[in-house]
Scaffold this motif. Structure first.
Motif, short mmCIF file in Angstrom:
data_model
loop_
_atom_site.label_atom_id
_atom_site.label_comp_id
_atom_site.label_asym_id
_atom_site.label_seq_id
_atom_site.Cartn_x
_atom_site.Cartn_y
_atom_site.Cartn_z
N THR A 168 40.35 53.58 36.54
CA THR A 168 40.83 53.86 37.89
C THR A 168 39.79 53.66 38.97
OG1 THR A 168 40.22 56.17 37.63
CG2 THR A 168 42.49 55.57 37.04
N ASP A 169 38.55 53.40 38.60
CA ASP A 169 37.51 53.24 39.62
C ASP A 169 36.39 52.39 39.02
OD1 ASP A 169 36.27 54.92 37.83
OD2 ASP A 169 36.23 56.65 39.17
N GLU A 170 35.34 52.19 39.81
CA GLU A 170 34.28 51.28 39.36
C GLU A 170 33.62 51.79 38.07
OE1 GLU A 170 31.04 50.61 42.07
OE2 GLU A 170 30.39 48.82 40.99
N ALA A 171 33.38 53.10 38.02
CA ALA A 171 32.68 53.64 36.84
C ALA A 171 33.51 53.42 35.58
CB ALA A 171 32.39 55.12 37.06
N SER A 172 34.79 53.74 35.64
CA SER A 172 35.60 53.60 34.43
C SER A 172 35.93 52.14 34.13
CB SER A 172 36.87 54.46 34.52
OG SER A 172 37.64 54.12 35.65
N ALA A 173 36.12 51.33 35.17
CA ALA A 173 36.51 49.94 34.94
C ALA A 173 35.37 49.11 34.37
CB ALA A 173 37.03 49.30 36.23
N GLY A 177 32.74 49.06 26.94
CA GLY A 177 33.88 49.45 26.11
C GLY A 177 35.12 49.82 26.89
N ALA A 178 35.09 49.64 28.23
CA ALA A 178 36.29 49.95 29.02
C ALA A 178 37.43 49.03 28.59
CB ALA A 178 35.99 49.76 30.50
N PRO A 179 38.67 49.54 28.62
CA PRO A 179 39.80 48.65 28.34
C PRO A 179 39.78 47.47 29.32
CG PRO A 179 40.54 50.92 28.66
CD PRO A 179 39.08 50.89 29.00
N VAL A 180 39.97 46.28 28.80
CA VAL A 180 39.94 45.09 29.65
C VAL A 180 41.38 44.78 30.05
CG1 VAL A 180 39.41 42.63 29.71
CG2 VAL A 180 37.83 44.23 28.59
N LEU A 181 41.59 44.68 31.36
CA LEU A 181 42.96 44.51 31.85
C LEU A 181 43.54 43.16 31.46
CD1 LEU A 181 44.72 46.43 33.85
CD2 LEU A 181 42.40 47.12 33.32
N HIS A 182 42.73 42.12 31.56
CA HIS A 182 43.23 40.77 31.28
C HIS A 182 42.26 40.06 30.34
CE1 HIS A 182 46.47 41.13 34.19
NE2 HIS A 182 45.62 41.81 34.93
N ALA A 186 39.11 34.06 31.81
CA ALA A 186 37.69 33.72 31.70
C ALA A 186 36.88 34.68 32.56
CB ALA A 186 37.48 32.28 32.17
N PRO A 187 35.74 35.16 32.06
CA PRO A 187 34.95 36.13 32.84
C PRO A 187 34.58 35.58 34.21
CG PRO A 187 34.06 35.86 30.62
CD PRO A 187 35.14 34.83 30.79
N HIS A 188 34.63 36.45 35.20
CA HIS A 188 34.37 36.02 36.57
C HIS A 188 33.33 36.92 37.20
CE1 HIS A 188 35.70 33.45 39.85
NE2 HIS A 188 35.37 34.44 40.63
N GLY A 189 32.36 37.32 36.41
CA GLY A 189 31.34 38.22 36.92
C GLY A 189 30.69 38.90 35.74
N ALA A 190 30.00 39.96 36.05
CA ALA A 190 29.25 40.64 35.00
C ALA A 190 30.18 41.34 34.01
CB ALA A 190 28.31 41.65 35.64
N HIS A 191 31.42 41.60 34.40
CA HIS A 191 32.36 42.34 33.55
C HIS A 191 33.74 41.72 33.70
CE1 HIS A 191 34.76 45.66 32.03
NE2 HIS A 191 33.67 46.19 31.52
N PRO A 192 34.53 41.67 32.62
CA PRO A 192 35.86 41.04 32.74
C PRO A 192 36.82 41.80 33.66
CG PRO A 192 35.52 41.96 30.53
CD PRO A 192 34.20 42.02 31.24
#
Lengths: 825, 178
Positions: A168-173, A177-182, A186-192
């Protein structure tokens, strides 16, 4: 135009439109297709009245929710009650067994392999496939003979959800190991879970910071705003005998919808014929698809016309919202009040699907300095995927959130330096020739200091206006008719803000429009017909485009054809761009028609007067005249029974993408500027705010229609006022569920919440734009929010960092001091 | 069920009405009168404002059966309604050049003042503003704001709606003095 003979009443046209077609049962009016025979000349610069005004005040104007067909049935969408879950099973048998149900559809019933859509990234499923990613995501469709039957049938669909943890926010997203939404993207930054990121680096921030006498840092949060257009998402899909479909719908961009709809239906684009139905406001909320594909799917499945109308609850789930944001700024200034440097980080919550997030990031980063000269910057903006509601376009589009932050910083810097906040802004104001943080030179007037001067120079509204001979008029006080104060505990404050917004689509987008203009004689008089696919959403494009045609063609009768996909794309009614871009297309198509008419005239009459060959010729007052004013021929005689027509595309000058690492590039077309002064009164005991006056000054380049442009400025200002003191979609941080999807719980300003709105319009021509005009719709939405917040800070002395400001923010100190209470933010 | 009521001076009836249907639904979907609008369907926005036996109500909150035998005025009947009022007060109802009932003063004022943008709130605001001018010919600004506080508009910022009501009041006053 469709050749189909089933025509909903709203598709019939009004006076001088095409005649109603066969089997039209009843013509209740039309969104467009209107001839305005103006007694005045009605060209550009005049306050010509709306051509659809009479239909709109008599109730005859047919909005998308008014579409009707005698054989129609009703569609309804079953939506997810949870924010993030695996769909274990769906059992539709209960719904299918209900009398009156014509069809039930789930993901498995989709007709082709194309099952996702999206404005920029095709990541949004037409119906959920195995997983839902946000509260309210569409899961199944029902068509039935009555809307209530459809709703009840949807209730009988059994969906088994296995809930998943939410981000729900930057810390959790962005947690490991955060759930990846999509996961497929293809990765578009440091995190999917980062949708898009745009840094901008210019100059030497470190060295500049060492020259600063004062450095101010601030963290600000901006709530999730809803467009809250009043006409709900709705429309009618009518299956065609050729296997295609006719769709009558409210949207901001017909051709963008078409591009996304047709592949999902498995139809070639020419078999999806779209006509704009009446649009009850938009403000960005109709850029993404809502019920379009769903209605078409049900119509093609059942062979019957299908109408879908969201109610307000569903509307809150049926469109994207303005991105909530967390903004961190550092600004430095010298003792004499010059900005030295700026660092910022803007984190936008994009929610579950991409929508327009990449472009919003581009705006938030490139406009994060505001209308100020700062040579040394280090900027980062990014948007996240989370399980919150999807966010995308809303009036101001990324520039709004940034403006709230940098304007709060300007006040803090001024206070730190002991300077007047307006004077401090003026010392740093950009002007024509200044450089953007992207390195782009501002090559049109940028009257930032002057706009501030004008709002500051206005006389102040009188103090204590609530006092009357019969006591306090509570309607003039914070709390209003709740009768919470008669003036006790009420203090006044004044705040200023200024902002800048890009006009048109940026970053290299091929941003064109198409116009078809025809001139012929009707009833002995020359008449022009303008046909574009521009979505009239209330802004008055139909008025202005007719004004352009009158000016260019020198005639008084102009018909605006209904907008449909029978003509090329007009681009979106967003980014303050339609007067500029479709206006430019209409202007040039008219000029092409004029040249054709003059060629025709030379052919017919050239031998009678040498001026046909030698003079500069104009069209004025229904005649061909020389620039010396001599009339050569009536247009009616030149045209005879022939018609002259031109269709062309028109583009503004090209833009370029921002460099992905440095953010450098000429990314924007044009900039719009507005400034506000807000005067507020605050009941400090109850934390209630009354805005007493909200004054605006804006440069519009050329007021094409002064009445309409002032209406845009006032309307935009009040949307910003709402964002300052009441509007916020509240999403539960634990469940990611929306808590207030109604007009009972999501408040927008009423007429009692709204003060007088004096407006000062400047017209400094932009040499690059048609008629010198400047896109006007969005800029006033930027600075009104920070101006109101500044006024509330001024009144209370509180350091408010969240918008909208809520009563508990204003009485937090008192709450904290109260025995047995804990103050919470 | 079957319901009968008078709408804009004409007797209407609707068959096969489900008991849960609102007056708004029956007007819009069964009687061919979609002028009253469906912006929230929970009585918050005022877009569906009609007069029920003279009283402004949100048609979305009135069950169709409650309207049985009563008189409803919608935006579609506003011009005729205002015309009758003008006649009762001794003036002649305004007529357009074609001879049909012209717009009500409040309708014309909304157009002239620029109070219409998308227009979705307009029908409800017109019915509410006309009712205000009916009982209070010279409202103060605070009176106008109070009377229209149940009608949401998202486009205009309300300033030109204020202008329109003031304009209609002044034109109505001039017409009465003539």
């Amino acid at each position: 135009m469709s050749t189909h003979d089933h025509t909903p009443p709203g598709a019939a046209t009004g006076p001088a439109g095409p005649p109603p077609r066969a089997r039209t049962r009843k013509a209740t009016g039309a969104p467009t297709g209107l001839t305005q025979g103006s007694r005045a000349r009605g060209g550009i610069g005049e306050s010509t009245l709306r051509p659809d005004g009479t239909l709109k005040v008599t109730g005859e104007f047919a909005y998308s929710s008014d579409m009707w067909h005698e054989d129609m049935i009703w569609g309804h969408i079953l939506r997810s009650p949870v924010a993030h879950a695996e769909i274990v099973s769906i059992d539709v048998s209960g719904a299918l067994a209900q009398a009156g149900v014509h069809a039930v559809m789930t993901y498995d019933d989709l007709p082709t392999d194309v099952r996702y859509y999206g404005l920029e990234i095709q990541d949004t499923p037409v119906l959920a496939h195995g997983r839902v990613r946000h509260h309210g995501e569409p899961v199944a469709l029902v068509a039935a003979d009555h809307p209530e039957t459809a709703r009840r049938a949807a209730d009988r669909i059994r969906v088994e959800y296995r809930e998943l943890p939410v981000v729900t926010d930057e810390a959790s997203a962005l947690a490991p190991g955060a759930p990846v939404l999509h996961p497929d993207r293809a990765p578009h930054g440091a995190h999917p879970n980062i949708v898009h990121r745009q840094p901008i680096v210019r100059g030497d921030v470190g060295a500049a910071a060492r020259r600063a006498d004062v450095v101010v840092t601030g963290e600000y949060t901006f709530g999730m705003q809803d467009q809250a257009f009043l006409g709900p998402e709705s429309g009618l899909a009518v299956p065609g005998e050729d296997g295609g479909v006719d769709l009558f719908v409210a949207t901001q961009w017909l051709h963008s919808d078409l591009r996304q709809i047709a592949p999902v239906l498995g139809l070639p684009a020419h078999k999806v014929r779209m006509t704009l139905a009446g649009v009850g406001g938009a403000f960005g909320g109709r850029e993404d698809l809502s019920m379009q594909i769903h209605a078409c799917l049900l119509a093609l499945r059942t062979g019957k016309p299908v109408k879908i109308v969201y109610n307000r609850f569903e509307s809150f789930f049926g469109h994207v919202h303005r991105h909530p944001a967390k903004l961190r700024f550092e600004h430095g200034a010298t003792r004499d009040g010059k900005l030295t440097h700026m660092k910022c980080r803007i984190v936008l919550d994009g929610g579950a699907y991409a929508s327009a997030s990449p472009a919003v990031v581009g705006n938030a980063s490139s406009l994060s300095v505001g209308p100020y000269v700062v040579d040394h910057v280090d900027i980062e903006a990014l948007a996240l995927y989370t399980n919150n509601p999807p966010c995308g376009a809303m009036r101001g589009f990324g520039a709004v959130q940034a403006c709230f932050g940098y304007e709060a910083q300007m006040d803090r810097l001024a206070a730190e330096l002991g300077m007047d906040p307006v004077e401090f802004r003026q010392r740093n104001a950009m002007e024509q020739g200044s450089l953007m943080p992207t390195g782009q030179r501002v090559d049109a007037p940028a009257p930032v200091a002057e706009l501030l001067r004008r709002v500051q120079a206005r006389p102040m509204p009188p103090e204590r206006q609530w006092e009357t001979t019969e006591g306090a008029d509570v309607r003039q006080l914070p709390g209003g008719l709740s009768n919470t104060t008669h003036g006790e505990g009420v203090v006044r404050g004044v705040g200023y803000a200024v902002g800048m917004k890009n006009v048109g689509f940026s970053e290299g987008f091929d941003d064109y429009s198409t116009a078809r203009v025809r001139m012929e004689v009707s009833g002995g008089e020359p008449v022009a017909t303008v046909h574009t696919a521009m979505a009239e959403v209330g802004q008055g494009g139909v008025t202005v485009h007719a004004q352009i045609a009158r000016t260019e063609l020198g005639i008084s009768r102009v018909t605006i054809q209904p907008a449909d996909t029978g003509v090329g794309s007009a681009g979106s009614t967003s980014a303050s761009r339609q007067t500029y871009v479709t206006g430019g297309a209409v202007r040039n198509a008219c000029r092409e028609v004029r040249e054709q008419v003059l060629r025709m005239g030379r052919r017919k009459f050239g031998t009678y007067h040498r001026a046909w060959a030698t003079a500069k010729l104009l069209l004025e007052g229904g005649k061909v005249v020389t620039d010396a004013g001599e009339a050569l021929a009536d247009l009616a005689d030149v045209l005879g029974d022939e018609a002259v027509e031109a269709e062309l595309e028109w583009r503004h000058r090209p833009t370029r993408p921002f460099d992905p690492h440095t953010g450098q590039g000429d990314g924007h077309v044009q900039y719009a500027f507005a400034a506000h002064r807000a005067v507020v009164e605050v009941d400090t005991e109850l934390g209630l705010v009354k805005v007493v006056e909200l004054a605006c000054a804006q440069d519009v380049g050329k007021a094409m229609n002064p009445l309409s442009v002032v209406g845009q400025i006032q309307g935009g200002s009040v949307q910003g006022l709402g964002m300052a003191v009441m509007e916020e979609i509240v999403v539960d941080p634990v469940t990611a569920q929306v808590r207030n999807p109604s007009f009972t719980d999501y408040l927008i300003p009423t007429i009692l919440d709204t003060p007088p709105l004096p407006v000062d319009v400047l017209e400094l021509a932009d040499p690059h734009a048609p008629y010198g005009l400047r896109g006007a719709g969005e800029a006033p939405t930027l600075s009104s929010t920070p101006a109101v917040l500044a006024a509330v800070r001024d009144a209370t002395g509180l350091d408010l960092t969240h918008t909208p400001v809520r009563p508990e923010h204003l009485v937090a100190a008192a709450l904290a001091a109260a025995p047995g209470r804990t103050a919470r933010n | 069920m079957r319901v009968h009521f008078t709408v804009n001076g004409r007797q209407h009836e609707a068959d096969d009405v489900w008991e849960g249907e609102s007056l708004l639904y029956v007007l819009r979907e069964r009687m061919g009168l979609p002028g009253s609008k469906n912006a929230c369907e929970q009585g918050e926005c005022g877009s569906c404002t009609v007069r029920l036996d003279g009283v402004p109500v949100c048609a979305c909150l009135v069950a169709a059966g409650q309207a049985e035998g009563r008189e409803v005025v919608t935006v579609e009947g506003l011009a005729a309604h205002a015309g009758q009022r003008a006649q009762r007060s001794g003036g002649a109802p305004a007529r357009s050049e074609g001879g049909q009932a012209a717009l009500a003063p409040i309708q014309q004022a909304f157009i002239d003042a620029g109070a219409v943008q998308c227009g979705f709130c307009t029908p409800g605001l017109l019915v509410a503003a006309d009712e205000l001018l009916d009982r209070q010919p010279n409202p103060s600004d605070a009176d106008i704001r109070e009377a229209l506080s149940g009608n949401l508009c998202r486009c205009t910022g309300y300033e030109k709606i204020m202008d329109a009501v003031r304009l209609a009041a002044s034109r109505q006053g001039e017409a009465a003095r003539r």
